[in-house]
Scaffold this active site. Structure first.
Site, short mmCIF file in Angstrom:
data_model
loop_
_atom_site.label_atom_id
_atom_site.label_comp_id
_atom_site.label_asym_id
_atom_site.label_seq_id
_atom_site.Cartn_x
_atom_site.Cartn_y
_atom_site.Cartn_z
N HIS A 226 0.84 -1.22 0.00
CA HIS A 226 0.00 0.00 0.00
C HIS A 226 0.87 1.27 0.00
CE1 HIS A 226 -2.86 -3.02 1.17
NE2 HIS A 226 -2.71 -2.91 2.47
N ASP A 287 -5.04 -6.20 -3.56
CA ASP A 287 -5.84 -6.07 -2.33
C ASP A 287 -7.26 -6.59 -2.60
OD1 ASP A 287 -6.08 -5.52 0.36
OD2 ASP A 287 -6.28 -3.36 0.13
ZN ZN Z 1 -3.75 -3.94 3.90
#
Ligand code: ZN
Length: 390
Positions: A226, A287
């Site tokens: 991320h 994700d």
């Molecule tokens: Zn995460």
């Protein structure tokens, strides 16, 4: 069963020209200039690759395959991934993770989903643990034992730092779970990689820099993810690559309504390359099936969406549209991931590697064929198989 993919532009991921690729069973047998398929021989399936790009099947190293989310209450828990999502996304290898909720989504619920995907033709692995450090649940008595003794568990994660939803571990606790994953990996011939979720907190890469400065653990042991959450985090990520670290960009983002300072993955990779980061240090993951809050232009929450594995290829295409070379762009979901996770049979088109392949229409840049472990899962843009309950 023998298959020949004929006259495709082959990216191994390096471009090697227009070639014929032979598949025997679940393996790539070889790459040839031209194969004449005899008519009076055993059954050989010929797939026409003319006008198409042949690339390794994508490896998505961070997918909430059992569902994730839940941070807005029980009714915001996201559902399990569907087989067709992976096929449409060109994902032939997936690594399952749990997230914030390590109570109802944990290694006990993750492993059956891994086995189910394997039975349905996708190569699947998982990490043990969740956001919590140390994990609130492992399958056996420890992280080390899970990685060492369970074939499908290849590392630890996603453990969360720098995030209000994480367990706020001390640096010492953070260091000790990474050490455990490392030794579990060493003893079983696996990477034992630790997938580290970076939130939007102020400490950013602090623990990761300390890991490099204050411990003996090699920097490749962790894969922070991320990192394109904000530009300031991305700038820290560049510094981290300067000391040899690998970084993972998340492709799921609401591209019509990006957070202030958020960099979508396709743009972030361009930014990283322009700032001298080597392509080999970058990976993409989706994700997938995590939850994604949707805000209106007044930043009011108006709904929840589900992150999708389809965003991997969307962001690769976006990076290409910004001038990133095709063969570099696909490395972040093929050879780079295979190298970092020690998935030695994956991520490349070469003799002896698993026959995980995608045929992409050159003009439209659309995935038309998906071959996984030698089996055709999509042809002419349509899946040939469905999950049992789809
Ligand atoms: Zn995460």
């Amino acid at each position: 069963m023998i298959k020949v993919i004929k006259s495709a532009k082959v990216y191994c991921p390096e471009y090697v020209g227009i070639k014929d690729v032979v598949i025997v069973g679940n393996k790539i047998e070889g790459i040839y200039d031209k194969i004449e398929v005899p008519q009076d021989f055993i059954n050989i399936e010929v797939i026409d690759g003319e006008g198409k790009l042949l690339v390794p099947g994508f490896i998505d190293s961070h997918v909430h395959i059992t569902g994730g989310g839940g941070e807005g209450g029980f009714n915001t828990r996201t559902p399990e991934i569907k087989l067709s999502d992976l096929i449409y996304g060109g994902v032939t290898t997936v690594v399952g993770v749990t997230g914030t909720d390590g109570v109802t989504r944990n290694i006990v619920t993750l492993l059956p989903t891994v086995y189910s995907l394997e039975e349905q033709g996708i190569t699947a692995y998982c990490y043990t643990g969740s956001y919590d450090v140390p994990p609130i649940k492992t399958l056996t008595s420890s992280i080390k034992e899970d990685i060492m003794l369970v074939e499908k568990i290849i590392g630890l994660g996603e453990i969360a730092i720098c995030d209000h939803r994480g367990s706020q571990p001390s640096f010492e606790k953070f260091l000790s779970v990474i050490a455990e994953a490392r030794v579990g990996g060493l003893l079983s011939g696996k990477a034992g990689v630790v997938n580290v979720h970076l939130g939007d907190g102020i400490s950013k890469f602090n623990y990761l820099f300390r890991l490099s400065e204050e411990s003996e653990i090699p920097i490749e042991q962790v894969l922070p993810t991320h990192v394109n959450r904000t530009l300031s985090l991305l700038k820290e990520a560049i510094k981290y690559t300067r000391i040899g670290g690998n970084i993972d960009l998340t492709t799921s983002s609401n591209i019509d309504c990006l957070d202030e300072d958020e960099y979508r993955a396709g743009l972030a990779i361009k930014y990283l390359l322009d700032n001298g980061v080597a392509i080999e240090q970058i990976t993409f993951s989706s994700d997938g099936n995590g939850s994604m809050p949707v805000f209106n232009d007044k930043k009011e929450l108006i709904g929840l969406e589900i992150c999708s594995v389809g965003t991997l290829f969307r962001e690769i295409k976006y990076a290409i549209s910004l001038g990133v070379a095709f063969e570099d762009a696909i490395k972040v979901v093929t050879s780079n991931v295979a190298r970092i996770l020690h998935l030695n049979e994956k991520g490349e088109i070469a003799p002896g590697k698993d026959a995980d392949l995608l045929l992409i229409d050159e003009e439209k840049l659309e995935i038309e064929w998906v071959v996984s472990k030698g089996k055709v899962l999509m042809e002419f843009g349509k899946p040939t198989v469905k999950g049992n309950f789809e």
